[in-house]
Design an enzyme around this catalytic site. Structure first.
Site, mmCIF file in Angstrom:
data_model
loop_
_atom_site.group_PDB
_atom_site.id
_atom_site.type_symbol
_atom_site.label_atom_id
_atom_site.label_comp_id
_atom_site.label_asym_id
_atom_site.label_seq_id
_atom_site.Cartn_x
_atom_site.Cartn_y
_atom_site.Cartn_z
ATOM 1 N N TRP A 321 34.423 9.340 40.624
ATOM 2 C CA TRP A 321 35.805 8.892 41.010
ATOM 3 C C TRP A 321 36.736 10.148 41.585
ATOM 4 O O TRP A 321 37.498 9.898 42.393
ATOM 5 C CB TRP A 321 36.443 8.164 39.935
ATOM 6 N N HIS A 322 36.529 11.179 40.940
ATOM 7 C CA HIS A 322 37.331 12.340 41.178
ATOM 8 C C HIS A 322 36.935 13.045 42.508
ATOM 9 O O HIS A 322 37.737 13.589 43.210
ATOM 10 C CB HIS A 322 37.268 13.230 40.079
ATOM 11 N N GLY A 323 35.574 12.825 42.922
ATOM 12 C CA GLY A 323 35.297 13.402 44.264
ATOM 13 C C GLY A 323 33.741 13.117 44.613
ATOM 14 O O GLY A 323 32.933 12.768 43.584
ATOM 15 N N PHE A 503 42.265 13.540 45.082
ATOM 16 C CA PHE A 503 41.209 12.433 44.356
ATOM 17 C C PHE A 503 41.819 11.320 44.813
ATOM 18 O O PHE A 503 41.175 10.284 44.583
ATOM 19 C CB PHE A 503 41.407 12.627 42.954
#
Length: 503
Positions: A321-323, A503
């Site tokens: 989800w962050h990257g 993000f």
């Protein structure tokens, strides 16, 4: 438009506040519509091309929510499944399509067309916010009949770009209270105080730590132990004060409008174990992953092995989800491993309540978190591995010549211990550790924002009303906030983006 920019502080914010309260005297609906429109303008300031995408997402999800509010169970479940899949597909295309194509090309050793997809700012946050709303509507926990209010819920500018990830019930019911639309000196004072504390964290601490982190991660080479730790710690505290600063600023800005947002940051580096860390770091995202991923997967209801598997899946997906990248996947995997080890250790019941044990446990947790941050920040796996090699002594211990001259009498002993000297960098080395020491003192030894504001703000206190201290402005408090504001304003010549915007 950045919270820490002159155009926001002297243009957008006062105009939006004035319109909100002036219209609120006549019509709460018009005031809410004004705030929603201002939030869309705020988003469009980043890239006007993606405003239609945001509006299309909002209209789609609002339409789906009306279908979820009533009807036979089979239809509601089908609508929910289709809506969630559509949201994830949108997020997947913009955030992960390029990564997937590059990974497939590498796996097949065949060149494939490169996808140049520009990531819309805040897409992860407004997507997760709407997924949570759809699920809550399906469960019968919320229902929003007014499109303008739903538009405001999603686009509300204090949380739109980088969170917190909100539940509808945490924000929108407050707009049913007409007091929200009346200018309040208390809300202004409390909101401005929280905002200024967050602004100071960003511009006075995080931005001054950034060059020392960048010096390592942008060109890692073969860093020695002290150089590696100085860069990693600089980044750990940069991210800490950058994100906690943003969270404070979002809560403070919202309070100016009379709206209270949930806490999103609670001194995570003071955590004595990794589970506690995740209850304190990005609290609303952790809650989302728990409620909408970990628990639906089965949580801890199907035995220990299944629990650890569910934890691993949750953390790996949280990392992605962050990257879009293998570094983020490894970062999530490491935290899954840490949580699994913590769970196994907790089952042995060997922990102690002594002060010495708590200090050791907190230090160990912090070191584990910093180790994982290497993958979170490094541009690629090669850089991450090079930094990890230095972090744990693989490249020896090096001292700048500025220190080496003072240690010349014991140089033979240091050489025997594999301590080498290198030319230059003495001043930067000393500066970096000075900033790290200050950041560590504030992070570990001082109260956080909500603890400070509990002395003056009953709403942030969990104690019974009878035991709360009422908020009272003082000249000393005003002077302290004025000094903090002045110092922060003098540092706004080059406003830097918040790290979580990517993000």
């Amino acid at each position: 438009m950045l919270f820490n920019s002159w155009i926001f502080l002297l243009g957008f914010l006062p105009v939006t506040l004035a319109g909100f309260f002036l219209l609120g005297r006549r019509s709460p609906f018009m005031s809410a519509a004004w705030l929603a429109g201002a939030s869309l303008f705020f988003y469009g300031w980043w890239d006007l091309r993606y405003v239609p995408l945001l509006l299309a997402s909002i209209c789609f999800n609002y339409g789906c929510s009306t279908w979820l509010a009533s009807g036979p169970a089979w239809r509601r479940k089908a609508v929910l499944t289709a809506a969630v899949c559509a949201n994830l597909a949108l997020l997947g295309y913009y955030k992960y399509a390029g990564f997937l194509v590059a990974s497939v090309a590498h796996l097949l050793a065949q060149p494939l067309p490169v996808l140049q997809v520009i990531l819309p700012v805040g897409i992860s946050f407004f997507t997760f916010t709407q997924i949570a709303f759809l699920v809550d509507t399906y469960r019968g926990q919320v229902r929003e009949r007014r499109f303008v209010h739903y538009l405001l819920f999603v686009t509300y500018f204090p949380h739109l770009i980088a969170g917190p990830v909100l539940h509808h019930k945490e924000m929108m019911p407050q707009f049913a209270d007409r007091k929200v639309f009346r200018l309040s000196a208390e809300n202004m004072a409390v909101g401005a105080s929280i905002f200024l504390i967050g602004l100071a964290k960003k511009v006075l601490l995080a931005d001054n730590l950034a060059p020392f982190a960048g010096a390592l991660f942008n060109q890692p080479g073969e860093p020695s132990l002290l150089i590696a730790w100085s860069g990693v710690l600089a980044y750990a505290f940069q991210l800490y004060f950058d994100f906690s600063g943003y969270s404070d600023m979002a809560i403070g800005l919202s309070r100016l409008f009379g709206v209270k947002l949930p806490l999103n940051f609670d001194s995570p580096y003071k955590a004595a174990n990794i589970a506690q860390f995740w209850r304190r770091w990005h609290m609303t995202l952790s809650r989302f992953l728990r409620d909408y991923l970990y628990i639906p997967l089965g949580g801890n209801r199907h035995g220990g092995a299944r629990r650890y598997l569910n934890l691993m899946i949750t953390m790996v997906l949280g990392g992605l989800w962050h990257g879009a990248g293998w570094n983020f996947l490894i970062w999530g995997f490491l935290h899954g491993v840490f949580l699994g080890i913590h769970g196994a250790w907790s089952s042995l019941r060997l922990s102690s309540q002594s002060t010495a044990w708590k200090i050791f446990a907190t230090a160990l947790t912090f070191v584990a978190v910093c180790t994982a941050w290497v993958f979170f920040r490094a541009p690629d796996l090669a850089s991450a591995l090079a930094i990890l090699g230095g972090l744990y002594g693989g490249n020896g211990l090096a001292l700048p010549d500025a220190l080496a001259r003072h240690l010349a009498p014991v140089q033979p002993l240091l050489v025997a211990m594999n301590v080498s000297f290198y030319l230059g960098g003495g001043a930067a080395f000393i500066d970096s550790w000075g900033w790290i020491g200050l950041a560590a003192l504030l992070a570990f030894g001082c109260p956080n924002t909500q603890q400070i504001m509990r002395l003056v703000e009953p709403a942030l206190d969990a104690k019974p009303a009878s035991s709360r201290m009422a908020w009272r402005p003082t000249r000393y408090w005003a002077a302290a906030m004025a000094g903090l504001a002045l110092a922060s304003m003098l540092s706004l010549n080059r406003p830097a983006e918040f790290l979580y915007f990517q993000f």
